[in-house]
Motif scaffolding. Structure first.
Motif, PDB file in Angstrom:
ATOM      1  N   VAL A  40       0.867  -1.177   0.000  1.00  0.00           N
ATOM      2  CA  VAL A  40       0.000   0.000   0.000  1.00  0.00           C
ATOM      3  C   VAL A  40       0.902   1.224   0.000  1.00  0.00           C
ATOM      4  O   VAL A  40       2.040   1.158   0.474  1.00  0.00           O
ATOM      5  N   PRO A  41       0.433   2.334  -0.518  1.00  0.00           N
ATOM      6  CA  PRO A  41       1.272   3.534  -0.592  1.00  0.00           C
ATOM      7  C   PRO A  41       1.827   3.921   0.774  1.00  0.00           C
ATOM      8  O   PRO A  41       1.102   3.929   1.776  1.00  0.00           O
ATOM      9  N   GLY A  42       3.125   4.183   0.812  1.00  0.00           N
ATOM     10  CA  GLY A  42       3.762   4.624   2.045  1.00  0.00           C
ATOM     11  C   GLY A  42       4.216   3.512   2.962  1.00  0.00           C
ATOM     12  O   GLY A  42       4.775   3.782   4.029  1.00  0.00           O
ATOM     13  N   LYS A  43       3.972   2.276   2.557  1.00  0.00           N
ATOM     14  CA  LYS A  43       4.374   1.142   3.399  1.00  0.00           C
ATOM     15  C   LYS A  43       5.288   0.203   2.623  1.00  0.00           C
ATOM     16  O   LYS A  43       5.308   0.206   1.389  1.00  0.00           O
ATOM     17  N   GLU A  44       5.996  -0.627   3.367  1.00  0.00           N
ATOM     18  CA  GLU A  44       6.869  -1.616   2.750  1.00  0.00           C
ATOM     19  C   GLU A  44       6.046  -2.710   2.078  1.00  0.00           C
ATOM     20  O   GLU A  44       4.944  -3.043   2.524  1.00  0.00           O
ATOM     21  N   ARG A  45       6.629  -3.279   1.037  1.00  0.00           N
ATOM     22  CA  ARG A  45       5.999  -4.426   0.393  1.00  0.00           C
ATOM     23  C   ARG A  45       6.130  -5.612   1.335  1.00  0.00           C
ATOM     24  O   ARG A  45       7.214  -5.910   1.826  1.00  0.00           O
ATOM     25  N   GLU A  46       5.021  -6.308   1.561  1.00  0.00           N
ATOM     26  CA  GLU A  46       5.035  -7.401   2.533  1.00  0.00           C
ATOM     27  C   GLU A  46       4.678  -8.731   1.873  1.00  0.00           C
ATOM     28  O   GLU A  46       3.862  -8.778   0.938  1.00  0.00           O
ATOM     29  N   GLY A  47       5.288  -9.791   2.383  1.00  0.00           N
ATOM     30  CA  GLY A  47       4.987 -11.121   1.888  1.00  0.00           C
ATOM     31  C   GLY A  47       3.631 -11.588   2.373  1.00  0.00           C
ATOM     32  O   GLY A  47       3.309 -11.443   3.555  1.00  0.00           O
ATOM     33  N   VAL A  48       2.856 -12.155   1.468  1.00  0.00           N
ATOM     34  CA  VAL A  48       1.520 -12.658   1.798  1.00  0.00           C
ATOM     35  C   VAL A  48       1.527 -14.173   1.853  1.00  0.00           C
ATOM     36  O   VAL A  48       1.049 -14.782   2.813  1.00  0.00           O
ATOM     37  N   ALA A  49       2.072 -14.806   0.825  1.00  0.00           N
ATOM     38  CA  ALA A  49       2.108 -16.265   0.750  1.00  0.00           C
ATOM     39  C   ALA A  49       3.203 -16.675  -0.219  1.00  0.00           C
ATOM     40  O   ALA A  49       3.415 -16.022  -1.232  1.00  0.00           O
ATOM     41  N   VAL A  50       3.870 -17.766   0.132  1.00  0.00           N
ATOM     42  CA  VAL A  50       4.947 -18.291  -0.708  1.00  0.00           C
ATOM     43  C   VAL A  50       4.810 -19.801  -0.789  1.00  0.00           C
ATOM     44  O   VAL A  50       4.440 -20.442   0.198  1.00  0.00           O
ATOM     45  N   ILE A  51       5.124 -20.351  -1.957  1.00  0.00           N
ATOM     46  CA  ILE A  51       5.097 -21.799  -2.141  1.00  0.00           C
ATOM     47  C   ILE A  51       6.408 -22.228  -2.790  1.00  0.00           C
ATOM     48  O   ILE A  51       6.909 -21.575  -3.709  1.00  0.00           O
ATOM     49  N   SER A  52       6.978 -23.310  -2.265  1.00  0.00           N
ATOM     50  CA  SER A  52       8.235 -23.810  -2.812  1.00  0.00           C
ATOM     51  C   SER A  52       7.960 -24.835  -3.899  1.00  0.00           C
ATOM     52  O   SER A  52       6.825 -25.260  -4.109  1.00  0.00           O
ATOM     53  N   SER A  53       9.011 -25.247  -4.557  1.00  0.00           N
ATOM     54  CA  SER A  53       8.855 -26.209  -5.644  1.00  0.00           C
ATOM     55  C   SER A  53       8.351 -27.556  -5.143  1.00  0.00           C
ATOM     56  O   SER A  53       7.732 -28.313  -5.909  1.00  0.00           O
ATOM     57  N   ASP A  54       8.598 -27.865  -3.862  1.00  0.00           N
ATOM     58  CA  ASP A  54       8.114 -29.132  -3.315  1.00  0.00           C
ATOM     59  C   ASP A  54       6.753 -28.985  -2.636  1.00  0.00           C
ATOM     60  O   ASP A  54       6.272 -29.923  -2.013  1.00  0.00           O
ATOM     61  N   GLY A  55       6.150 -27.811  -2.759  1.00  0.00           N
ATOM     62  CA  GLY A  55       4.809 -27.606  -2.240  1.00  0.00           C
ATOM     63  C   GLY A  55       4.721 -27.042  -0.833  1.00  0.00           C
ATOM     64  O   GLY A  55       3.622 -26.847  -0.302  1.00  0.00           O
ATOM     65  N   THR A  56       5.859 -26.774  -0.206  1.00  0.00           N
ATOM     66  CA  THR A  56       5.835 -26.152   1.115  1.00  0.00           C
ATOM     67  C   THR A  56       5.274 -24.733   0.999  1.00  0.00           C
ATOM     68  O   THR A  56       5.675 -23.982   0.117  1.00  0.00           O
ATOM     69  N   VAL A  57       4.369 -24.392   1.888  1.00  0.00           N
ATOM     70  CA  VAL A  57       3.755 -23.058   1.831  1.00  0.00           C
ATOM     71  C   VAL A  57       3.951 -22.309   3.148  1.00  0.00           C
ATOM     72  O   VAL A  57       4.054 -22.914   4.216  1.00  0.00           O
ATOM     73  N   ARG A  58       3.997 -21.032   3.052  1.00  0.00           N
ATOM     74  CA  ARG A  58       4.044 -20.140   4.208  1.00  0.00           C
ATOM     75  C   ARG A  58       3.090 -18.984   3.954  1.00  0.00           C
ATOM     76  O   ARG A  58       3.016 -18.465   2.853  1.00  0.00           O
ATOM     77  N   TYR A  59       2.380 -18.594   5.008  1.00  0.00           N
ATOM     78  CA  TYR A  59       1.441 -17.484   4.926  1.00  0.00           C
ATOM     79  C   TYR A  59       1.768 -16.436   5.980  1.00  0.00           C
ATOM     80  O   TYR A  59       2.220 -16.755   7.075  1.00  0.00           O
TER      81      TYR A  59
END
Length: 126
Positions: A40-59
């Motif tokens: 959002v304007p004025g804020k840092e870009r933040e991670g929402v969700a990531v998935i690895s090649s083996d299917g591991t996810v983080r939210y």
């Protein structure tokens, strides 16, 4: 040439749903960590969700239980299903790719991601 193209953003009311897509080209998709970030304007870009090649996810804690990241390796496409949307989810959402994330590191950290799309706007009204 690596390209990441997001789509699916829009305007919805609180409680609604959206599905974002990220079509990729020019990269060996299966070898990458793929993620969704938002800003959002004025804020840092933040991670929402990531998935690895083996299917591991983080939210991110703020989206757990509401957002689901998935991918279709055959289509080289990344998705983010967003349910129970809140006004605070309003942001520009980016798709990103990382070739390597050290074991034990926080997968949601922006610094690991080298490839970025242009973003798609999500607006949630109350």
């Amino acid at each position: 040439q690596v390209q990441l193209v997001e789509s699916g953003g829009g305007s919805v009311q609180a409680g609604g749903s959206l599905r974002l897509s990220c079509a990729t080209s020019g990269m060996t998709y299966r070898r990458y960590y793929m993620g969704w970030f938002r800003q959002v304007p004025g804020k840092e870009r933040e991670g929402v969700a990531v998935i690895s090649s083996d299917g591991t996810v983080r939210y991110a804690d703020s989206v757990k239980g509401r957002f689901t990241i998935s991918q279709d390796n055959a289509k080289n496409t990344l998705y983010l299903q967003m349910n129970s949307l809140k006004p605070e989810d309003t942001a520009l959402y980016f798709c990103a790719a990382a070739s390597f994330i050290p074991s034990g590191a926080n997968m949601l950290e922006r610094r690991f991601f080298q490839r970025w799309g242009q973003g798609t706007q999500v607006t949630v009204s109350s």
